[in-house]
Design a protein around this motif. Structure first.
Motif, PDB file in Angstrom:
ATOM      1  N   SER A 291      -1.046  87.809  -7.010  1.00 47.31           N
ATOM      2  CA  SER A 291      -1.579  86.833  -6.063  1.00 47.31           C
ATOM      3  C   SER A 291      -1.113  87.249  -4.678  1.00 47.31           C
ATOM      4  N   ALA A 292      -2.067  87.578  -3.823  1.00 42.52           N
ATOM      5  CA  ALA A 292      -1.735  88.013  -2.464  1.00 42.52           C
ATOM      6  C   ALA A 292      -2.821  87.574  -1.505  1.00 42.52           C
ATOM      7  N   MET A 293      -2.424  87.015  -0.396  1.00 46.05           N
ATOM      8  CA  MET A 293      -3.354  86.603   0.654  1.00 46.05           C
ATOM      9  C   MET A 293      -4.477  85.721   0.115  1.00 46.05           C
ATOM     10  N   GLY A 294      -4.151  84.840  -0.799  1.00 44.30           N
ATOM     11  CA  GLY A 294      -5.142  83.923  -1.356  1.00 44.30           C
ATOM     12  C   GLY A 294      -6.098  84.560  -2.345  1.00 44.30           C
ATOM     13  N   LYS A 295      -5.862  85.783  -2.714  1.00 44.03           N
ATOM     14  CA  LYS A 295      -6.729  86.510  -3.656  1.00 44.03           C
ATOM     15  C   LYS A 295      -5.957  86.808  -4.932  1.00 44.03           C
ATOM     16  N   GLN A 296      -6.694  86.969  -6.021  1.00 39.71           N
ATOM     17  CA  GLN A 296      -6.124  87.373  -7.305  1.00 39.71           C
ATOM     18  C   GLN A 296      -6.530  88.812  -7.585  1.00 39.71           C
ATOM     19  N   ILE A 297      -5.569  89.623  -7.940  1.00 46.89           N
ATOM     20  CA  ILE A 297      -5.823  91.015  -8.293  1.00 46.89           C
ATOM     21  C   ILE A 297      -5.321  91.210  -9.718  1.00 46.89           C
ATOM     22  N   THR A 298      -6.155  91.796 -10.542  1.00 44.32           N
ATOM     23  CA  THR A 298      -5.707  92.115 -11.891  1.00 44.32           C
ATOM     24  C   THR A 298      -5.443  93.610 -11.964  1.00 44.32           C
ATOM     25  N   GLY A 299      -4.523  93.961 -12.826  1.00 44.65           N
ATOM     26  CA  GLY A 299      -4.189  95.363 -12.985  1.00 44.65           C
ATOM     27  C   GLY A 299      -3.600  95.618 -14.353  1.00 44.65           C
ATOM     28  N   ALA A 300      -3.426  96.875 -14.652  1.00 41.83           N
ATOM     29  CA  ALA A 300      -2.835  97.269 -15.929  1.00 41.83           C
ATOM     30  C   ALA A 300      -2.108  98.589 -15.751  1.00 41.83           C
ATOM     31  N   VAL A 301      -1.098  98.764 -16.581  1.00 43.76           N
ATOM     32  CA  VAL A 301      -0.362 100.018 -16.641  1.00 43.76           C
ATOM     33  C   VAL A 301      -0.559 100.561 -18.045  1.00 43.76           C
ATOM     34  N   GLU A 302      -1.160 101.742 -18.139  1.00 44.93           N
ATOM     35  CA  GLU A 302      -1.396 102.404 -19.427  1.00 44.93           C
ATOM     36  C   GLU A 302      -0.391 103.539 -19.555  1.00 44.93           C
ATOM     37  N   ILE A 303       0.412 103.480 -20.613  1.00 42.47           N
ATOM     38  CA  ILE A 303       1.467 104.467 -20.808  1.00 42.47           C
ATOM     39  C   ILE A 303       1.035 105.464 -21.871  1.00 42.47           C
ATOM     40  N   GLY A 304       0.895 106.709 -21.455  1.00 37.15           N
ATOM     41  CA  GLY A 304       0.488 107.764 -22.369  1.00 37.15           C
ATOM     42  C   GLY A 304       1.633 108.710 -22.680  1.00 37.15           C
ATOM     43  N   GLU A 305       1.354 109.680 -23.500  1.00 36.18           N
ATOM     44  CA  GLU A 305       2.351 110.663 -23.913  1.00 36.18           C
ATOM     45  C   GLU A 305       2.847 111.508 -22.740  1.00 36.18           C
ATOM     46  N   SER A 306       1.949 111.788 -21.769  1.00 39.16           N
ATOM     47  CA  SER A 306       2.345 112.658 -20.663  1.00 39.16           C
ATOM     48  C   SER A 306       1.963 112.115 -19.279  1.00 39.16           C
ATOM     49  N   SER A 307       1.483 110.869 -19.224  1.00 41.86           N
ATOM     50  CA  SER A 307       1.177 110.270 -17.926  1.00 41.86           C
ATOM     51  C   SER A 307       1.186 108.748 -18.033  1.00 41.86           C
ATOM     52  N   VAL A 308       1.359 108.124 -16.885  1.00 38.25           N
ATOM     53  CA  VAL A 308       1.283 106.672 -16.772  1.00 38.25           C
ATOM     54  C   VAL A 308       0.260 106.376 -15.693  1.00 38.25           C
TER      55      VAL A 308
END
Length: 99
Positions: A50-67
């Motif tokens: 929640s920032a500046m009255g807006k909603q932002i969705t996100g995700a972190v995908e954790i892989g074998e050799s990258s995030v």
């Protein structure tokens, strides 16, 4: 917006480190945004920002050799992409670097 960081930790160790530092990741913009996190699976952390009255969705995908950090930025907040990258990049590199 997607940011991907390579690592050589293996998926299990990367997951452990991210879970251990979840609060630090959620504190991406102290005083400017409120972030809540949740883990729907062992390899995926979802974020609600929640920032500046807006909603932002996100995700972190954790892989074998990258995030990968993925954020759905509304057009009105697209200017924030470089700031998010600048805040996240050093934390990710430190968390995913050699022990």
């Amino acid at each position: 917006m997607e940011l991907t960081f390579p690592h050589s930790l293996g998926q299990a160790e990367a997951c452990r480190r991210l879970r251990e530092h979840e609060a630090e990741i959620a504190n991406i913009a102290p005083g400017m945004a409120e972030v809540t996190t949740h883990w729907p699976s062992a390899e995926r952390m979802e974020l609600q920002v929640s920032a500046m009255g807006k909603q932002i969705t996100g995700a972190v995908e954790i892989g074998e050799s990258s995030v990968s950090f993925n954020f759905d930025l509304p057009t009105a907040l697209s200017f924030a992409a470089p700031m998010i990258k600048a805040a996240l990049e050093p934390k990710a590199r430190r968390l995913l670097g050699p022990a």
